[in-house]
Write a protein that holds these residues in place. Structure first.
Motif, PDB file in Angstrom:
ATOM      1  N   SER A  58     -14.806  37.304 -25.544  1.00  0.00           N
ATOM      2  CA  SER A  58     -15.066  37.940 -24.350  1.00  0.00           C
ATOM      3  C   SER A  58     -16.490  38.095 -23.888  1.00  0.00           C
ATOM      4  O   SER A  58     -16.965  37.894 -22.791  1.00  0.00           O
ATOM      5  CB  SER A  58     -14.313  39.100 -23.818  1.00  0.00           C
ATOM      6  OG  SER A  58     -14.686  40.021 -25.068  1.00  0.00           O
ATOM      7  N   GLU A  59     -17.215  38.489 -24.967  1.00  0.00           N
ATOM      8  CA  GLU A  59     -18.621  38.621 -24.771  1.00  0.00           C
ATOM      9  C   GLU A  59     -19.435  37.260 -24.435  1.00  0.00           C
ATOM     10  O   GLU A  59     -20.265  37.084 -23.711  1.00  0.00           O
ATOM     11  CB  GLU A  59     -19.157  39.175 -26.018  1.00  0.00           C
ATOM     12  CG  GLU A  59     -20.874  39.467 -25.848  1.00  0.00           C
ATOM     13  CD  GLU A  59     -21.076  40.617 -25.196  1.00  0.00           C
ATOM     14  OE1 GLU A  59     -22.365  40.821 -24.312  1.00  0.00           O
ATOM     15  OE2 GLU A  59     -20.150  41.525 -24.735  1.00  0.00           O
ATOM     16  N   SER A  60     -18.882  36.195 -24.850  1.00  0.00           N
ATOM     17  CA  SER A  60     -19.510  35.072 -24.723  1.00  0.00           C
ATOM     18  C   SER A  60     -19.526  34.319 -23.529  1.00  0.00           C
ATOM     19  O   SER A  60     -20.185  33.371 -22.964  1.00  0.00           O
ATOM     20  CB  SER A  60     -19.011  34.094 -25.934  1.00  0.00           C
ATOM     21  OG  SER A  60     -17.592  33.708 -25.569  1.00  0.00           O
ATOM     22  N   LEU A  61     -18.278  34.765 -22.549  1.00  0.00           N
ATOM     23  CA  LEU A  61     -18.182  34.365 -21.316  1.00  0.00           C
ATOM     24  C   LEU A  61     -19.136  34.764 -20.221  1.00  0.00           C
ATOM     25  O   LEU A  61     -18.780  34.727 -19.041  1.00  0.00           O
ATOM     26  CB  LEU A  61     -16.764  34.578 -20.822  1.00  0.00           C
ATOM     27  CG  LEU A  61     -15.591  33.906 -21.938  1.00  0.00           C
ATOM     28  CD1 LEU A  61     -14.240  34.433 -21.757  1.00  0.00           C
ATOM     29  CD2 LEU A  61     -15.729  32.367 -22.042  1.00  0.00           C
ATOM     30  N   THR A  77     -23.260  38.976 -15.616  1.00  0.00           N
ATOM     31  CA  THR A  77     -22.563  37.860 -14.584  1.00  0.00           C
ATOM     32  C   THR A  77     -21.527  37.223 -15.653  1.00  0.00           C
ATOM     33  O   THR A  77     -22.007  36.781 -16.439  1.00  0.00           O
ATOM     34  CB  THR A  77     -23.388  37.115 -13.921  1.00  0.00           C
ATOM     35  OG1 THR A  77     -24.491  36.462 -14.895  1.00  0.00           O
ATOM     36  CG2 THR A  77     -24.230  37.797 -13.189  1.00  0.00           C
ATOM     37  N   PHE A  78     -20.554  36.714 -14.816  1.00  0.00           N
ATOM     38  CA  PHE A  78     -19.748  35.768 -15.719  1.00  0.00           C
ATOM     39  C   PHE A  78     -20.197  34.188 -15.718  1.00  0.00           C
ATOM     40  O   PHE A  78     -20.468  33.928 -14.470  1.00  0.00           O
ATOM     41  CB  PHE A  78     -18.325  35.765 -14.689  1.00  0.00           C
ATOM     42  CG  PHE A  78     -17.120  34.972 -15.505  1.00  0.00           C
ATOM     43  CD1 PHE A  78     -16.356  35.236 -16.796  1.00  0.00           C
ATOM     44  CD2 PHE A  78     -16.909  33.741 -14.902  1.00  0.00           C
ATOM     45  CE1 PHE A  78     -15.562  34.531 -17.305  1.00  0.00           C
ATOM     46  CE2 PHE A  78     -15.838  32.913 -15.731  1.00  0.00           C
ATOM     47  CZ  PHE A  78     -15.362  33.416 -16.720  1.00  0.00           C
ATOM     48  N   SER A  79     -20.417  33.736 -16.733  1.00  0.00           N
ATOM     49  CA  SER A  79     -21.004  32.499 -16.860  1.00  0.00           C
ATOM     50  C   SER A  79     -19.818  31.370 -17.505  1.00  0.00           C
ATOM     51  O   SER A  79     -20.338  30.274 -17.482  1.00  0.00           O
ATOM     52  CB  SER A  79     -22.015  32.558 -17.819  1.00  0.00           C
ATOM     53  OG  SER A  79     -21.925  33.125 -18.953  1.00  0.00           O
ATOM     54  N   ASN A  83     -22.590  29.384 -22.225  1.00  0.00           N
ATOM     55  CA  ASN A  83     -23.066  29.808 -23.526  1.00  0.00           C
ATOM     56  C   ASN A  83     -22.812  28.715 -24.390  1.00  0.00           C
ATOM     57  O   ASN A  83     -23.500  28.427 -25.188  1.00  0.00           O
ATOM     58  CB  ASN A  83     -22.719  31.123 -23.945  1.00  0.00           C
ATOM     59  CG  ASN A  83     -23.305  32.308 -23.092  1.00  0.00           C
ATOM     60  OD1 ASN A  83     -24.841  32.047 -22.840  1.00  0.00           O
ATOM     61  ND2 ASN A  83     -22.735  33.174 -22.637  1.00  0.00           N
ATOM     62  N   PHE A  84     -21.400  28.413 -24.314  1.00  0.00           N
ATOM     63  CA  PHE A  84     -21.183  27.414 -25.247  1.00  0.00           C
ATOM     64  C   PHE A  84     -21.614  25.802 -25.135  1.00  0.00           C
ATOM     65  O   PHE A  84     -21.884  25.204 -26.122  1.00  0.00           O
ATOM     66  CB  PHE A  84     -19.695  26.844 -25.124  1.00  0.00           C
ATOM     67  CG  PHE A  84     -18.767  28.273 -25.780  1.00  0.00           C
ATOM     68  CD1 PHE A  84     -18.368  28.254 -27.040  1.00  0.00           C
ATOM     69  CD2 PHE A  84     -18.321  29.325 -24.899  1.00  0.00           C
ATOM     70  CE1 PHE A  84     -17.785  29.651 -27.500  1.00  0.00           C
ATOM     71  CE2 PHE A  84     -17.505  30.228 -25.246  1.00  0.00           C
ATOM     72  CZ  PHE A  84     -17.188  30.453 -26.593  1.00  0.00           C
ATOM     73  N   THR A  85     -21.994  25.648 -23.896  1.00  0.00           N
ATOM     74  CA  THR A  85     -22.626  24.412 -23.577  1.00  0.00           C
ATOM     75  C   THR A  85     -23.999  24.452 -23.907  1.00  0.00           C
ATOM     76  O   THR A  85     -24.630  23.312 -24.366  1.00  0.00           O
ATOM     77  CB  THR A  85     -22.468  24.164 -22.171  1.00  0.00           C
ATOM     78  OG1 THR A  85     -21.158  24.140 -21.402  1.00  0.00           O
ATOM     79  CG2 THR A  85     -23.386  22.797 -21.454  1.00  0.00           C
ATOM     80  N   ARG A  86     -24.824  25.500 -24.031  1.00  0.00           N
ATOM     81  CA  ARG A  86     -25.945  25.576 -24.398  1.00  0.00           C
ATOM     82  C   ARG A  86     -26.043  25.640 -25.976  1.00  0.00           C
ATOM     83  O   ARG A  86     -27.023  24.920 -26.347  1.00  0.00           O
ATOM     84  CB  ARG A  86     -26.619  27.116 -23.861  1.00  0.00           C
ATOM     85  CG  ARG A  86     -27.982  27.496 -24.365  1.00  0.00           C
ATOM     86  CD  ARG A  86     -28.243  28.929 -24.106  1.00  0.00           C
ATOM     87  NE  ARG A  86     -29.728  29.306 -24.874  1.00  0.00           N
ATOM     88  CZ  ARG A  86     -30.001  30.462 -24.620  1.00  0.00           C
ATOM     89  NH1 ARG A  86     -29.347  31.707 -23.921  1.00  0.00           N
ATOM     90  NH2 ARG A  86     -31.039  30.803 -25.329  1.00  0.00           N
ATOM     91  N   GLY A  87     -25.163  26.063 -26.710  1.00  0.00           N
ATOM     92  CA  GLY A  87     -25.173  26.236 -27.980  1.00  0.00           C
ATOM     93  C   GLY A  87     -24.709  24.562 -28.421  1.00  0.00           C
ATOM     94  O   GLY A  87     -25.309  24.299 -29.513  1.00  0.00           O
ATOM     95  N   SER A 290     -24.530  37.636 -25.990  1.00  0.00           N
ATOM     96  CA  SER A 290     -23.620  36.780 -25.504  1.00  0.00           C
ATOM     97  C   SER A 290     -23.691  35.272 -25.925  1.00  0.00           C
ATOM     98  O   SER A 290     -22.662  34.339 -26.484  1.00  0.00           O
ATOM     99  CB  SER A 290     -23.775  36.724 -23.752  1.00  0.00           C
ATOM    100  OG  SER A 290     -23.337  37.902 -23.276  1.00  0.00           O
ATOM    101  N   TYR A 291     -24.970  34.977 -26.071  1.00  0.00           N
ATOM    102  CA  TYR A 291     -25.148  33.654 -26.543  1.00  0.00           C
ATOM    103  C   TYR A 291     -24.782  33.529 -28.313  1.00  0.00           C
ATOM    104  O   TYR A 291     -24.270  32.628 -28.846  1.00  0.00           O
ATOM    105  CB  TYR A 291     -26.745  33.243 -26.575  1.00  0.00           C
ATOM    106  CG  TYR A 291     -27.147  31.763 -26.836  1.00  0.00           C
ATOM    107  CD1 TYR A 291     -26.333  30.708 -26.513  1.00  0.00           C
ATOM    108  CD2 TYR A 291     -28.051  31.601 -27.564  1.00  0.00           C
ATOM    109  CE1 TYR A 291     -26.688  29.585 -26.882  1.00  0.00           C
ATOM    110  CE2 TYR A 291     -28.375  30.352 -28.251  1.00  0.00           C
ATOM    111  CZ  TYR A 291     -27.818  29.350 -27.654  1.00  0.00           C
ATOM    112  OH  TYR A 291     -28.161  28.017 -28.190  1.00  0.00           O
ATOM    113  N   ALA A 292     -25.121  34.796 -28.800  1.00  0.00           N
ATOM    114  CA  ALA A 292     -25.165  34.852 -30.233  1.00  0.00           C
ATOM    115  C   ALA A 292     -23.466  34.546 -30.607  1.00  0.00           C
ATOM    116  O   ALA A 292     -23.092  34.250 -31.578  1.00  0.00           O
ATOM    117  CB  ALA A 292     -25.755  36.142 -30.867  1.00  0.00           C
ATOM    118  N   SER A 293     -22.647  35.458 -29.765  1.00  0.00           N
ATOM    119  CA  SER A 293     -21.257  35.261 -29.793  1.00  0.00           C
ATOM    120  C   SER A 293     -20.755  33.841 -29.693  1.00  0.00           C
ATOM    121  O   SER A 293     -20.054  33.361 -30.430  1.00  0.00           O
ATOM    122  CB  SER A 293     -20.597  36.200 -28.737  1.00  0.00           C
ATOM    123  OG  SER A 293     -20.908  37.559 -28.932  1.00  0.00           O
TER     124      SER A 293
END
Length: 319
Positions: A58-61, A77-79, A83-87, A290-293
């Protein structure tokens, strides 16, 4: 009156309720009692595994942004999957994962081969001697990981450690903190502390092999080496697969070893040296939870996929 009596006469007699078998009742009670011992495990699994995964997902979203140089507060903000695309396109993250993957391809076979060879040798000696060897080889595994790393960091130190002066006696300038030897230093620690567990698992599997098979093989003229390769190794294949999967999971998530080495040689071990180190840095140094999650979930998926592929390829029933 006669009709009533006739109906009562034709009515089937009442069937008494079935008497429960006492042995079945005892078995059911024993089953529930045994199952109750798993309750603490499932509670711990739910509390420390399932709940963190749900919270991390949930945090990663979401994405947190600071305004006013950090003094204007944060906006969440809901992204979605940003974050997954960036990772997935983060070169530092995948570079660290490539490093630990190449490291795993070397250190895991070394641990498995040494552990298997030691277990086979211990199995050949008498039970009393086997007990002494087993305890001695298990001692490194019993030492807490952080303590073992600190001991080896002291031994590797070119200033106060004994290893650098020892190699200098033979004209070898060994800097265990250098970029060329840092993975060798970490790998030596993992082998030293990991083979004891492998020996224990494989040796336990060897004890389950019927000894009559060995006697029959010796009667047929098989040597000890032939018995070990053709009989013992196939019998302990399941144990080797188990220890290999655990080694894959642990090695791809290596953290404490390079993290402590970073305190001694930050120019060699940077903050993105391994995937877990990068996740730790993003969460607690940068503050981007968020990005770490998202990176944690990506790493978990990679580790799970690698373990599943290895298990599928190795755990096959011979035809």
């Amino acid at each position: 009156m006669d009709i009533t009596l006739a109906r009562q006469a034709l009515k089937p007699p009442a069937v008494p309720p079935p008497i429960e078998n006492p042995s079945a009742k005892i078995r059911r009670r024993t089953t529930w009692q045994g199952a109750s011992f798993t309750v603490p495990y499932f509670l711990g699994f739910a509390l420390f595994i399932v709940v963190p995964v749900i919270v991390g997902l949930s945090e990663s979203l979401y994405t947190k942004k600071s305004s006013g140089l950090g003094f204007g507060g944060q906006t969440i903000t809901f992204s979605g999957l940003d974050n997954f695309t960036r990772g997935m396109s983060d070169e530092a993250f995948w570079g660290g994962l490539l490093r630990v993957t190449l490291f795993s391809l070397i250190v895991i076979p070394v641990i498995q081969i040494i552990g298997l060879a030691a277990a086979l040798l211990i199995d050949e000696v008498g039970r009393r001697a086997a007990g002494r060897f087993r305890v001695a080889l298990l001692i490194p595994h019993m030492v807490p990981g952080i303590v073992a790393i600190l001991i080896w960091i002291y031994l590797y130190s070119p200033v106060v450690g004994p290893l650098t002066p020892f190699f200098q006696l033979f004209g070898i300038d060994a800097d265990f903190y250098s970029g060329g030897l840092i993975w060798v230093s970490i790998g030596n620690i993992m082998v030293w502390s990991g083979i004891g567990f492998n020996i224990l698992v494989v040796y336990g599997a060897l004890q389950n092999i019927p000894r009559e098979i060995f006697d029959s093989a010796r009667v047929d003229g098989a040597s000890a080496l032939r018995i070990a390769w053709s009989i013992k190794v196939p019998f302990v294949r399941t144990s080797l697969v188990l220890t290999s999967v655990l080694a894959i999971i642990g090695t791809l998530q290596i953290f404490s070893d390079p993290m402590l080495f970073r305190s001694m040689t930050p120019e060699t071990v940077d903050r993105n040296f391994t995937p877990i180190m990068m996740i730790y840095d993003q969460a607690f140094a940068v503050g981007d939870l968020s990005y770490a999650s998202a990176l944690s979930i990506i790493l978990a998926a990679v580790v799970g996929l690698a373990s599943a592929i290895f298990y599928k390829l190795t755990n096959r029933t011979p035809t």
